[in-house]
Design a protein around this motif. Sequence first.
Motif, PDB file in Angstrom:
ATOM      1  N   ASN A 169       1.486   6.067  -7.298  1.00  8.40           N
ATOM      2  CA  ASN A 169       0.035   6.851  -7.840  1.00  8.40           C
ATOM      3  C   ASN A 169      -0.258   8.131  -7.264  1.00  8.40           C
ATOM      4  O   ASN A 169      -1.074   8.941  -7.724  1.00  8.40           O
ATOM      5  N   ILE A 170      -0.062   8.382  -6.106  1.00  9.77           N
ATOM      6  CA  ILE A 170      -0.395   9.769  -5.197  1.00  9.77           C
ATOM      7  C   ILE A 170       0.753  10.722  -5.294  1.00  9.77           C
ATOM      8  O   ILE A 170       0.557  11.919  -5.575  1.00  9.77           O
ATOM      9  N   PHE A 171       1.840  10.178  -4.988  1.00 10.88           N
ATOM     10  CA  PHE A 171       2.802  11.316  -4.706  1.00 10.88           C
ATOM     11  C   PHE A 171       3.878  11.245  -5.959  1.00 10.88           C
ATOM     12  O   PHE A 171       5.002  11.874  -6.071  1.00 10.88           O
ATOM     13  N   SER A 211       0.946  -1.298   0.024  1.00  4.92           N
ATOM     14  CA  SER A 211      -0.082  -0.051  -0.070  1.00  4.92           C
ATOM     15  C   SER A 211       0.855   1.411   0.023  1.00  4.92           C
ATOM     16  O   SER A 211       0.282   2.358  -0.774  1.00  4.92           O
ATOM     17  N   ILE A 212       1.828   1.157   0.744  1.00 10.70           N
ATOM     18  CA  ILE A 212       3.124   2.248   0.751  1.00 10.70           C
ATOM     19  C   ILE A 212       3.509   2.758  -0.580  1.00 10.70           C
ATOM     20  O   ILE A 212       3.461   3.705  -1.177  1.00 10.70           O
ATOM     21  N   SER A 213       3.877   1.538  -1.290  1.00  8.10           N
ATOM     22  CA  SER A 213       4.473   1.479  -2.470  1.00  8.10           C
ATOM     23  C   SER A 213       3.419   2.054  -3.531  1.00  8.10           C
ATOM     24  O   SER A 213       3.852   2.875  -4.476  1.00  8.10           O
ATOM     25  N   TYR A 214       2.331   1.355  -3.418  1.00  2.73           N
ATOM     26  CA  TYR A 214       0.985   2.251  -4.308  1.00  2.73           C
ATOM     27  C   TYR A 214       0.948   3.506  -4.274  1.00  2.73           C
ATOM     28  O   TYR A 214       0.866   4.389  -5.165  1.00  2.73           O
ATOM     29  N   SER A 215       0.959   4.181  -2.953  1.00  2.00           N
ATOM     30  CA  SER A 215       0.757   5.561  -2.472  1.00  2.00           C
ATOM     31  C   SER A 215       1.781   6.433  -3.113  1.00  2.00           C
ATOM     32  O   SER A 215       1.592   7.381  -3.600  1.00  2.00           O
ATOM     33  N   LEU A 216       3.214   5.940  -2.773  1.00  2.00           N
ATOM     34  CA  LEU A 216       4.233   6.863  -3.226  1.00  2.00           C
ATOM     35  C   LEU A 216       4.180   6.874  -4.893  1.00  2.00           C
ATOM     36  O   LEU A 216       4.588   7.988  -5.429  1.00  2.00           O
ATOM     37  N   SER A 234       9.507  -0.384  -6.968  1.00  2.00           N
ATOM     38  CA  SER A 234       8.201  -0.065  -6.668  1.00  2.00           C
ATOM     39  C   SER A 234       7.375  -1.230  -6.947  1.00  2.00           C
ATOM     40  O   SER A 234       6.152  -1.134  -6.172  1.00  2.00           O
ATOM     41  N   ASP A 267      -5.106  -0.703  -6.193  1.00  2.00           N
ATOM     42  CA  ASP A 267      -4.821  -0.627  -4.758  1.00  2.00           C
ATOM     43  C   ASP A 267      -4.457  -2.068  -4.346  1.00  2.00           C
ATOM     44  O   ASP A 267      -4.874  -2.889  -5.474  1.00  2.00           O
TER      45      ASP A 267
END
Length: 364
Positions: free
Chosen positions: A192-194, A185-190, A202, A256
């Motif tokens: 796709n979000i940031f 989830s952290i990898s996804y957030s970094l 990744s 996700d």
Amino acid sequence: MKKVYNIWVDIMKGIAIIAVVLLHVDYIYPEDINKAVLISILGDSWHMPLFYMIAGFFVSRERLTDPVFMVKNKFRKLHLRLLYYYVPFLLLHNVFLITGFYNGETEYGGKQMILYTFTDYIQKFLEVFFFMGREPYASPLWFVYVLFEAFISLSILSWIVKRITGETGFRWEITMSVTLILTSSISYSLTNIFDITIPRISNVPPAAWLIFLGMILKNRIKLNFDNKYLATASLAMLITVCYIKKCCMMTNDYHDIVHITFIAITATYFFAYIARKIEQNIIGKTLAYIGHHSFEIMSLHLISFAIFAWTYNQLFSATLPFYKLGIKTDSLFLFMVLTLAGVTFPLGFASIYDTLRKTLRNND
């Protein structure tokens, strides 16, 4: 203990690698077709998750919690094997560029392809060895880099969790699952979000999670993949999810971790069910042979496209752009033939290699 050969697993790998080859042909679909949805259903959403799940089928807890063994084993079976293909492509880089198999006006990885100097070659060799290789015809081997790193990181994490929990039972499984889901989830957030993406890194957390999940489904829950109702439901749910949201492991473009997990489980169950049904007929045995040589096909299918396109151009005075990494065509016939070439050329190479190896072994 002698390793048991499961033909149905190779059939699954055969189906997945055909999907990889098929989707690397840059076919121009009719305008009235939703291309994104179609290629998602054809494999773009599930072929990589399926490979990672299969990789977990034959992982034992004892070996997984031994990082020293895992590094030695996967370095030999994955990294060294990757170098066998990557290094020749790298050595031939300038030859490809001079002969037109690469085009200096074509960008790859955001940069134009240029002739390498001796210094460039040294740098590129180091990049290949340390998981950063970017040679165009070898580009599908990013999957092997990620698989290797996923196994190693999973093994180290397993060893740490075993030290904390003191066992490899239920508490170990829960702790591993929570940690892997969290890091994915952290990898996804970094990404796709940031918009923070580290190539070849990744994708490692979700790949590690899928390997672990494959191990749990096959070895802990002991799924037999033999229920036709579950297989039918899995196919329906897989198509539905692919239609709603494309999922591509290569770019880390999954919605996700719940989404990628759902895709992986449904694809695995459906294709495992089909594989077990056809493993004794000619179609199953053909797919098993293809799957058994999926590494060679993954490594060589792009150069196979180029060789076919160059030959086609010479014979028919055509202008297929063989220097590109996905032959663009609006011909359904060429689409099918290119897919066939992407599978059969590597199989021919594998057959010749196997024959030579057996001959040399017999002579010794």
